[in-house]
Design a protein around this motif. Structure first.
Motif, PDB file in Angstrom:
ATOM      1  N   LEU A   1       0.943  -1.206   0.017  1.00 47.23           N
ATOM      2  CA  LEU A   1      -0.022   0.049  -0.062  1.00 47.23           C
ATOM      3  C   LEU A   1       0.735   1.243  -0.018  1.00 47.23           C
ATOM      4  O   LEU A   1       0.381   2.247  -0.743  1.00 47.23           O
ATOM      5  N   THR A   2       1.985   1.263   0.854  1.00 48.21           N
ATOM      6  CA  THR A   2       2.930   2.459   0.826  1.00 48.21           C
ATOM      7  C   THR A   2       3.246   2.594  -0.571  1.00 48.21           C
ATOM      8  O   THR A   2       3.773   3.783  -0.973  1.00 48.21           O
ATOM      9  N   GLN A   3       3.766   1.717  -1.272  1.00 49.89           N
ATOM     10  CA  GLN A   3       4.171   1.803  -2.465  1.00 49.89           C
ATOM     11  C   GLN A   3       3.359   2.218  -3.595  1.00 49.89           C
ATOM     12  O   GLN A   3       3.771   2.901  -4.420  1.00 49.89           O
ATOM     13  N   LEU A   4       2.035   1.816  -3.393  1.00 51.91           N
ATOM     14  CA  LEU A   4       0.916   2.614  -4.398  1.00 51.91           C
ATOM     15  C   LEU A   4       0.825   4.058  -3.965  1.00 51.91           C
ATOM     16  O   LEU A   4       0.763   4.637  -4.815  1.00 51.91           O
TER      17      LEU A   4
ATOM     18  N   GLN B   1       3.629   5.734  -5.479  1.00 53.91           N
ATOM     19  CA  GLN B   1       3.551   5.584  -7.057  1.00 53.91           C
ATOM     20  C   GLN B   1       2.682   6.757  -7.226  1.00 53.91           C
ATOM     21  O   GLN B   1       2.941   7.708  -8.130  1.00 53.91           O
ATOM     22  N   PHE B   2       1.518   6.982  -6.755  1.00 56.07           N
ATOM     23  CA  PHE B   2       0.562   8.049  -6.978  1.00 56.07           C
ATOM     24  C   PHE B   2       0.871   9.356  -6.196  1.00 56.07           C
ATOM     25  O   PHE B   2       0.436  10.266  -6.602  1.00 56.07           O
ATOM     26  N   GLY B   3       1.582   9.265  -5.396  1.00 58.86           N
ATOM     27  CA  GLY B   3       2.106  10.618  -4.491  1.00 58.86           C
ATOM     28  C   GLY B   3       2.816  11.366  -5.389  1.00 58.86           C
ATOM     29  O   GLY B   3       3.079  12.739  -4.861  1.00 58.86           O
ATOM     30  N   GLU B   4       3.625  11.089  -6.331  1.00 60.92           N
ATOM     31  CA  GLU B   4       4.808  11.964  -7.074  1.00 60.92           C
ATOM     32  C   GLU B   4       3.839  13.017  -7.529  1.00 60.92           C
ATOM     33  O   GLU B   4       4.483  14.145  -7.212  1.00 60.92           O
ATOM     34  N   ASN B   5       2.841  13.187  -8.112  1.00 63.44           N
ATOM     35  CA  ASN B   5       2.228  14.358  -8.709  1.00 63.44           C
ATOM     36  C   ASN B   5       1.167  14.835  -7.571  1.00 63.44           C
ATOM     37  O   ASN B   5       1.078  16.443  -7.298  1.00 63.44           O
TER      38      ASN B   5
ATOM     39  N   ALA C   1       1.478  23.182  -2.426  1.00 59.32           N
ATOM     40  CA  ALA C   1       0.872  23.522  -1.100  1.00 59.32           C
ATOM     41  C   ALA C   1       1.350  22.492  -0.124  1.00 59.32           C
ATOM     42  O   ALA C   1       1.229  22.567   1.063  1.00 59.32           O
ATOM     43  N   ILE C   2       2.199  21.379  -0.441  1.00 60.61           N
ATOM     44  CA  ILE C   2       2.680  20.696   0.755  1.00 60.61           C
ATOM     45  C   ILE C   2       4.024  20.640   0.864  1.00 60.61           C
ATOM     46  O   ILE C   2       4.883  20.657  -0.267  1.00 60.61           O
ATOM     47  N   PRO C   3       4.741  21.216   1.857  1.00 66.00           N
ATOM     48  CA  PRO C   3       6.048  21.268   2.192  1.00 66.00           C
ATOM     49  C   PRO C   3       6.805  19.989   1.729  1.00 66.00           C
ATOM     50  O   PRO C   3       6.356  19.021   2.176  1.00 66.00           O
ATOM     51  N   ASN C   4       7.802  20.185   1.326  1.00 65.18           N
ATOM     52  CA  ASN C   4       8.663  19.173   1.026  1.00 65.18           C
ATOM     53  C   ASN C   4       9.266  18.038   2.136  1.00 65.18           C
ATOM     54  O   ASN C   4       8.888  17.050   2.107  1.00 65.18           O
ATOM     55  N   GLU C   5       9.368  18.760   3.347  1.00 69.80           N
ATOM     56  CA  GLU C   5       9.943  17.869   4.568  1.00 69.80           C
ATOM     57  C   GLU C   5       8.430  17.001   5.006  1.00 69.80           C
ATOM     58  O   GLU C   5       8.733  16.076   6.090  1.00 69.80           O
ATOM     59  N   LYS C   6       7.383  17.451   4.450  1.00 69.15           N
ATOM     60  CA  LYS C   6       6.010  16.436   4.854  1.00 69.15           C
ATOM     61  C   LYS C   6       5.762  15.578   3.759  1.00 69.15           C
ATOM     62  O   LYS C   6       4.657  14.836   4.203  1.00 69.15           O
ATOM     63  N   ASN C   7       6.442  15.445   2.573  1.00 58.41           N
ATOM     64  CA  ASN C   7       5.992  14.354   1.619  1.00 58.41           C
ATOM     65  C   ASN C   7       5.882  13.039   2.157  1.00 58.41           C
ATOM     66  O   ASN C   7       4.987  12.418   1.717  1.00 58.41           O
ATOM     67  N   GLU C   8       6.916  12.518   2.794  1.00 58.33           N
ATOM     68  CA  GLU C   8       7.050  11.434   3.210  1.00 58.33           C
ATOM     69  C   GLU C   8       5.834  11.020   4.246  1.00 58.33           C
ATOM     70  O   GLU C   8       5.196   9.872   4.350  1.00 58.33           O
ATOM     71  N   ALA C   9       5.632  12.131   5.074  1.00 55.55           N
ATOM     72  CA  ALA C   9       4.552  11.563   6.065  1.00 55.55           C
ATOM     73  C   ALA C   9       3.220  11.804   5.451  1.00 55.55           C
ATOM     74  O   ALA C   9       2.199  10.892   5.788  1.00 55.55           O
ATOM     75  N   VAL C  10       2.825  12.683   4.395  1.00 53.01           N
ATOM     76  CA  VAL C  10       1.924  12.692   3.735  1.00 53.01           C
ATOM     77  C   VAL C  10       1.651  10.965   3.079  1.00 53.01           C
ATOM     78  O   VAL C  10       0.295  10.586   3.144  1.00 53.01           O
ATOM     79  N   ILE C  11       2.537  10.408   2.281  1.00 52.05           N
ATOM     80  CA  ILE C  11       2.407   9.427   1.822  1.00 52.05           C
ATOM     81  C   ILE C  11       2.026   8.461   2.667  1.00 52.05           C
ATOM     82  O   ILE C  11       1.081   7.462   2.536  1.00 52.05           O
ATOM     83  N   ASN C  12       2.755   8.284   3.800  1.00 49.94           N
ATOM     84  CA  ASN C  12       2.523   7.338   4.777  1.00 49.94           C
ATOM     85  C   ASN C  12       1.252   7.505   5.249  1.00 49.94           C
ATOM     86  O   ASN C  12       0.391   6.415   5.695  1.00 49.94           O
ATOM     87  N   GLU C  13       0.633   8.621   5.573  1.00 51.23           N
ATOM     88  CA  GLU C  13      -0.484   8.807   6.120  1.00 51.23           C
ATOM     89  C   GLU C  13      -1.685   8.293   5.435  1.00 51.23           C
ATOM     90  O   GLU C  13      -2.833   7.661   5.436  1.00 51.23           O
ATOM     91  N   ALA C  14      -1.535   8.421   3.844  1.00 49.86           N
ATOM     92  CA  ALA C  14      -2.321   7.999   2.830  1.00 49.86           C
ATOM     93  C   ALA C  14      -2.544   6.517   2.934  1.00 49.86           C
ATOM     94  O   ALA C  14      -3.644   5.940   3.021  1.00 49.86           O
ATOM     95  N   SER C  15      -1.345   5.671   3.095  1.00 46.78           N
ATOM     96  CA  SER C  15      -1.660   4.434   3.092  1.00 46.78           C
ATOM     97  C   SER C  15      -2.071   3.804   4.361  1.00 46.78           C
ATOM     98  O   SER C  15      -3.042   2.987   4.605  1.00 46.78           O
ATOM     99  N   ASN C  16      -1.818   4.600   5.414  1.00 51.66           N
ATOM    100  CA  ASN C  16      -2.368   4.075   6.884  1.00 51.66           C
ATOM    101  C   ASN C  16      -3.844   4.342   6.910  1.00 51.66           C
ATOM    102  O   ASN C  16      -4.555   3.841   7.405  1.00 51.66           O
TER     103      ASN C  16
END
Length: 187
Positions: A5-8, A11-15, A22-37
């Protein structure tokens, strides 16, 4: 399943996330992790709230990436709230990210689960991940019994889905309970 799920989400989090100003770069990974969670916890909540039929409906047809699907709407709202509350992202940006990511992640998840040539997501694994324990698994099986006839799982035509149907599925199709679950979810 969490890793896939994190890989998906990545994959879709790039764009939706990485290229989103609007998403600070330092929060990118946290946003993607939150999406899969949020996908897993949202599906768990749907099961806990008795929405097994909703979950089953997600796997029927091609509506998993449809923003008007109630499951997609619920998970999108949950992710929007989580991004705002947990990560401090403004609600408009959070809503845009969630509206982009959730349908794509669910559409891909369901597509992979239904594809007999793709073993990265198995329906049984999804059920185990979202049900969490054997008590919930029995609830899912109760729902399969209740709704199974609608999805062609009544192997012996007696009007109910039970262990006899599981045995018939094993002898006829070699699929056992996995085959029954696959039948429920259109695999």
């Amino acid at each position: 399943m969490f890793e896939q799920l994190t890989q998906l989400a990545q994959q879709f989090g790039e764009n939706a996330v990485v290229k989103n100003e609007a998403i600070p770069n330092e929060k990118n990974e946290a946003v993607i992790n939150e999406a899969s969670n949020s996908v897993v916890s949202g599906l768990q909540k749907i099961i806990a709230d008795g929405g097994v039929a909703q979950l089953a409906g997600l796997f029927q047809g091609n509506n998993a990436n449809d923003a008007s699907n109630p499951v997609v709407q619920q998970l999108t709202e949950q992710l929007t709230g989580n991004l705002s509350q947990k990560l401090g992202i403004n609600s408009s940006a959070a809503s845009g990210v969630a509206a982009s990511l959730i349908p794509q992640i669910l559409g891909s998840l369901v597509g992979k689960a239904k594809d007999p040539k793709d073993s990265s997501f198995e329906i049984a694994d999804i059920i185990r991940a979202v049900s969490g324990n054997s008590e919930n698994n029995s609830g899912i099986m109760d729902a399969i019994t209740k709704y199974g006839g609608q999805f062609g799982l009544d192997q012996n035509g007696d009007g109910k889905v039970d262990i006899s149907d599981a045995m018939d599925a094993v002898t006829k199709k070699g699929g056992g309970i996995g085959g029954m679950l696959g039948g429920l979810f259109g695999k």
